[in-house]
Enzyme design. Structure first.
Site, PDB file in Angstrom:
ATOM      1  N   GLU A 108     -11.403  -6.603 -56.648  1.00 54.17           N
ATOM      2  CA  GLU A 108     -11.675  -5.592 -55.976  1.00 54.17           C
ATOM      3  C   GLU A 108     -12.882  -5.039 -56.090  1.00 54.17           C
ATOM      4  O   GLU A 108     -13.804  -4.917 -55.193  1.00 54.17           O
ATOM      5  CB  GLU A 108     -10.763  -4.437 -56.388  1.00 54.17           C
ATOM      6  CG  GLU A 108     -10.606  -3.422 -54.994  1.00 54.17           C
ATOM      7  CD  GLU A 108      -9.870  -2.274 -55.379  1.00 54.17           C
ATOM      8  OE1 GLU A 108      -9.261  -2.190 -56.431  1.00 54.17           O
ATOM      9  OE2 GLU A 108      -9.509  -1.382 -54.572  1.00 54.17           O
ATOM     10  N   ASP A 109     -13.607  -5.258 -57.411  1.00 55.73           N
ATOM     11  CA  ASP A 109     -14.874  -4.612 -57.765  1.00 55.73           C
ATOM     12  C   ASP A 109     -16.051  -5.447 -58.191  1.00 55.73           C
ATOM     13  O   ASP A 109     -16.941  -4.949 -58.294  1.00 55.73           O
ATOM     14  CB  ASP A 109     -14.564  -3.489 -58.680  1.00 55.73           C
ATOM     15  CG  ASP A 109     -13.508  -2.640 -58.684  1.00 55.73           C
ATOM     16  OD1 ASP A 109     -13.163  -2.161 -57.552  1.00 55.73           O
ATOM     17  OD2 ASP A 109     -12.926  -1.954 -59.550  1.00 55.73           O
TER      18      ASP A 109
END
Ligand code: MN
Length: 751
Positions: A108-109
């Site tokens: 996600e990051d």
């Protein structure tokens, strides 16, 4: 996660931020390395046979990915996945779970890709990391939405692997432990999401310990004032009753050992969140919560649970209506225990819970316990666990008001080779993958299979060839006297169903063939003016013998199956009629019993070559349209079924070659044929318009049209339509025009 002070990791000398492989990791502090070492030691201790090389690689990968990221409290970001992984390692979860936790925020990051994770850590880890990422993307801002059971359903439905939810819960738990530094607004949101969504899920999965921690940590931020009040009330009550509880505990220990009942006795205080819920629900003051104080007795066997209950009731009078036997009737999440409330000295009530070690472990760990012990076990014990877990799900959905599509959507796919379904009463039926309602019906009972006329899955009617999915609740509709259909053989998956169907069909078809054979010969006799009534049984038997048939029925059957023609047989029965010319058939009016055939012949769009009064119908399986190559099969008593030569059933040789008969299209009339098309297209606006315009231009009637995005990839759309076409040529013209529309990827005709 607090570092474990007693861990051997503390003795490890960490000189520099270097890993054992010698590669320097960016931004890795000695604290981080130490936390990882603790994690590795925990995993090694709990699972001594696992190869930890991939664990270290996951750690290093996470370090690289999160190198320049910090948490809100200023710590390097990677401390978070390590802590989440530690929570799971402490629960004795497997390597896939722990590695997933280490990697859970990388997709996600950071710049990491799913492909990369798959390549480095394998399919399982990649699938789980992807699952956690999907869950994290859910933004459930509204309280009503979070509290809706349907959201929990949806959430579970998104999960292909139960380990995903375990990682998500650990992730959430660590976030709560470090919630202090966040702004009030985010604290509130995370706390609400936890107590309203994640804690109930932990509860459903029977994970009492994790649930308690989530709730009590969440409560602190969810409603800080109420939290302070409740905790204060519990504490003051505990101080007053400390001596009291101590005495009770001593008494119980003494009595139990006197009776020879081995037991651990714990004094416990009700958790703040449960007290809060009780106060809120019953609108009472805290002085009226009488299970605030409690005793828990953990013993070795079910027998001793009941024995201990006797000991307790002998010592203190039970409060009527407060004895609950969750051993005999476990709670939906499989929780088992005996509960009773008794009156102690001075009229102070307290609750006693009695359970075995095994029940205690399940109450604390729930599904995690199932998972933990699943590995490495083969045979019946493993099955029991699967079934128990599934039964739990059944109970769960039964509890809910709106449960029908929950089970349908549940995709916990732990056993890819099998599919688990349920009868409406909750009995588990295990079938091979892709099994159909027919397989299900035969696995219940042979007669249920034979008389099956339809099926409902999760309350909705489905075609009989519908592939069942895990968790489906299957209801079989039967009707007395209904018989299996030959078509079923093309889609059933179990040998049992196949054999049973074959058995009936063979017997049935013989009967029908006999009937049809008899009809064919009678009709031909009428046509030729042969009086069959004058043919004796002996004559008949002798002719049957000529054809190698021992019985007359066998000859009729052979006729019905089209092995011999009725005319052939008649030449033997009544040679004197031949070689005279038969009277013209057209002059023959249809007789009463043949009315249907007569009408059919008049309206028929298909003609049987050389025969003009046989009932024909277009087979439903392929629904051939004018101009397509066709072939006919004599059916049992229904006339001739006309199939497309490319019909899957024909191609797969599902009909006996002996019953094949030449057919051709009759002169064109004004009729039309409906055709079902599935068009795969780019998902863009205006596409549907362009497609339907083509149909308008051709003056084609649209019976139904439906467009939706493809579940698998959102940039693709699927348009399904049923249209009426004149013939094959017209269909080909339309399909060709559609193919030329830019963005149309593929068109299929479905049967
Ligand atoms: Mn996280």
């Amino acid at each position: 996660m607090e570092p474990d002070q007693t861990s051997p990791a503390s003795t490890l000398a960490v000189e520099s931020a270097q890993t054992q492989t010698g590669s320097a990791l960016p931004g890795v502090t000695p604290e981080i390395l130490k936390a990882y070492q603790t994690l590795e030691d925990t995993v090694r201790q709990r699972r001594p046979n696992d190869d930890l090389a991939s664990l270290r690689r996951a750690f290093e990968f996470a370090c690289e990915c999160h190198a320049d990221q910090r948490r809100d409290n200023g710590e390097p970001y990677v401390t978070h996945p390590i802590a989440a992984a530690q929570i799971l390692a402490d629960m004795q979860m497997d390597l896939v779970t722990v590695e997933t936790a280490l990697l859970h925020d990388t997709l996600e990051d950071t710049k990491a890709t799913l492909e990369e994770i798959k390549r480095l850590f394998g399919e399982d880890v990649a699938r789980c990391v992807n699952g956690v990422t999907k869950l994290s993307k859910l933004k459930l801002l509204n309280k009503e939405v979070r509290e809706a059971e349907s959201v929990r359903k949806m959430l579970l439905a998104m999960i292909e692997d139960i380990r995903v939810i375990l990682v998500k819960l650990a992730d959430r738990l660590h976030n709560l432990r470090t919630l202090d530094v966040l702004p009030r607004e985010r604290q509130e949101r995370i706390a609400a999401e936890t107590v309203e969504l994640y804690a109930p899920i932990a509860h459903r999965l029977g994970m009492g310990k994790l649930r308690a921690e989530l709730e009590d940590l969440g409560f602190r931020y969810y409603d800080p004032e109420a939290y302070a009040e409740v905790v204060e009330a519990i504490e003051s009550k505990r101080r007053i009753n400390d001596q009291f509880l101590h005495e009770i505990r001593d008494t119980i220990e003494r009595k139990l050992s006197h009776e020879g009942i081995p037991a651990r006795v714990q004094a416990r205080v009700k958790r703040p969140w449960s007290v809060y819920l009780k106060l809120r629900k019953q609108k009472i003051g805290i002085e009226h919560v009488y299970d605030l104080l409690g005793i828990r007795i953990i013993t070795d066997s079910v027998k001793n649970c009941y024995a201990a209950l006797g000991v307790i009731h002998n010592e203190w009078p039970p409060i009527p209506g407060r004895i609950k036997d969750f051993i005999a009737i476990p709670r939906p999440n499989l929780y088992q225990s005996l509960h009773t409330s008794v009156l102690g000295a001075g009229g102070v009530a307290f609750e006693v819970q009695i359970r075995t070690e095994e029940m205690h472990r399940l109450a604390e760990e729930g599904i995690a316990a199932h998972w933990k012990y699943k590995e490495g076990k083969k045979g019946p014990a493993e099955d029991d666990q699967r079934i128990a877990w599934l039964r739990q799900l059944v109970e769960w959905q039964r509890e809910m008001r709106d449960s029908t599509d929950f089970m349908a959507n549940l995709k916990v796919d732990l056993y890819p080779e099998e599919v688990y379904c349920f009868t409406p009463k909750g009995r588990v039926v295990v079938l091979p993958r892709e099994a159909t309602p027919i397989d299900f019906a035969y696995s219940i009972h042979t007669d249920v299979g034979h008389q099956c006329t339809g099926a409902k899955v999760n309350g909705r009617m489905v075609p009989l060839k519908h592939a069942l999915r895990n968790g489906d609740i299957v209801e079989i509709l039967t009707s007395t006297g209904s018989r299996p259909s030959r078509d079923w053989l093309t889609f059933v998956k179990t040998a049992r169903a196949r054999n049973k169907i074959r058995g009936v069909i063979n017997a049935d078809e013989r009967e029908k063939a006999i009937e049809l054979g008899q009809k064919l010969i009678e009709r031909e006799a009428r046509r030729l003016g042969v009086a069959l009534s004058r043919v004796t049984r002996a004559q008949m038997e002798s002719v049957a013998g000529d054809y190698g048939c021992s019985k007359i029925e066998d000859l009729y059957a052979a006729l019905g199956w089209g092995k011999y023609s009725a005319r052939q047989v008649l030449t033997k029965l009544a040679p004197e009629v031949f070689p005279e010319e038969p009277p013209p058939a057209a002059a023959q009016p249809a007789e009463k019993e043949d009315a249907q055939q007569g009408r059919a012949a008049k309206d028929a769009v298909v003609l049987v070559k050389g025969v003009d009064d046989l009932l024909t119908y277009r087979a439903k399986c392929c629904n051939p349209i004018r101009g397509e190559p066709i072939v006919g099969y004599i059916t049992r008593g229904k006339g001739v079924a006309v199939h497309s030569k490319r019909c899957p059933n024909v191609v797969n040789l599902l009909y006996e070659a002996e019953r094949r008969i030449e057919v051709e299209w009759a002169r064109a009339a004004g009729e039309s044929f409906h055709v079902r098309l599935v068009v795969h297209t780019d998902n863009r606006t205006g596409m549907l318009n362009q497609l339907t315009q083509i149909l308008f231009d051709e003056n084609i009637n649209i019976r139904s049209v439906e467009a939706h995005a493809d579940e698998r990839s959102l940039d693709t759309a699927v348009v399904e339509m049923t249209i009426d076409v004149r013939d094959k040529k017209q269909m080909e013209k339309v399909v060709g025009a559609m193919r030329r529309v830019s963005g149309v990827r593929d068109i299929e005709r479905v049967y």
